[in-house]
Motif scaffolding. Sequence first.
Motif: not given
Length: 342
Positions: A192-221
């Motif tokens: 649980s706790n490490h999952l939060v860290t992984l998801v937050a890091q993935a969203m940060d990287l997507l923002r850096t890559a120019g994705v406006d809504a990383p939560d919407r992109m990651l949610g289904p995946l």
Amino acid sequence: MNTPPPDPSSRPARLDVGVVGAGRVGPALAASLALAGHRPVAVSGVSDASRRRAASLLPDVPLVTPDEVLGRAQLVLLTVPDDALPGLVAGLVETGAVRPGQLLVHTSGRYGTKVLDPVVRAGGLPLALHPVMTFTGTPVDVQRLAGCSFGVTAPEELRLAAQALVIEMGGEPEWIAEEARPLYHAALALGSNHLVTLVAQAMDLLRTAGVDAPDRMLGPLLGASLDNALRSGDAALTGPVSRGDAGTVAAHIEQLHAHAPQTLPGYRAMARATADRALSHGLLKPELAEDLLDVLAEPPHPRTDPPPTDPPRTDQPPTDPPPTDPPHSGGPGPTDPTGGTE
């Protein structure tokens, strides 16, 4: 004619409930017990956030000191951080707050009932009921308890009482042996706790890559990945590591080094763990694993030792050492490692 459901307060063995520690967990559990007909009568909380939570989830329940909570309640929820629990228990017993026959329930995942041994010596009844759920400190937590597993540790004579309390809160008891509590809790933190860290890091990287809504992109995946993992375990592994695509993984490492170097240790560690599991389950071909693990290896640390010097020549006569200032002559003395003088 439909018969109205019975009033929960009319059920037998309803208890006065107190909460010591109005964090995110305690008020939600007390509110859930209130729905089952128990009576929250007192709560303790220090911070403004704790007081707000208590007012929201337990309206009209008085805020008092921990000793007063025990003085008013038959069932006491000790909902404080893990590291604070032993000290709280010792303090309550030393002040004589624990009464014989009083139920004291802690919600720590780490501890079983042994941490409540001082309570037992004072005549209290110990239970460890750990809800396997993440809490927000809002009323939605009460709804989430429906179907939630509880890690339960209890003396044999109190197992029925523990089971009844969990079921009344809408949960499902899972019995955990005293000695297995730390491992059980480590498993939950890893998932649980490490999952939060992984998801937050993935969203940060997507923002850096120019994705406006990383939560919407990651949610289904991520939703599909979680569902597949829970259903199929290691068979659900996909991606470049499980395929042995060393070149793709090398490109990942290059980009992370350039844009988010703080994520590299975690990426390497999780990729190596994924490779090990994929290899052991026949998903990663052995002939591809070697190149992959070479890519994932930590880079060598730069050499910090001074370069070797040539040995002194022996074909020349030795030279006298340079003159030094005599002791106490006013010249500079030996220096310490910080640059000062003795």
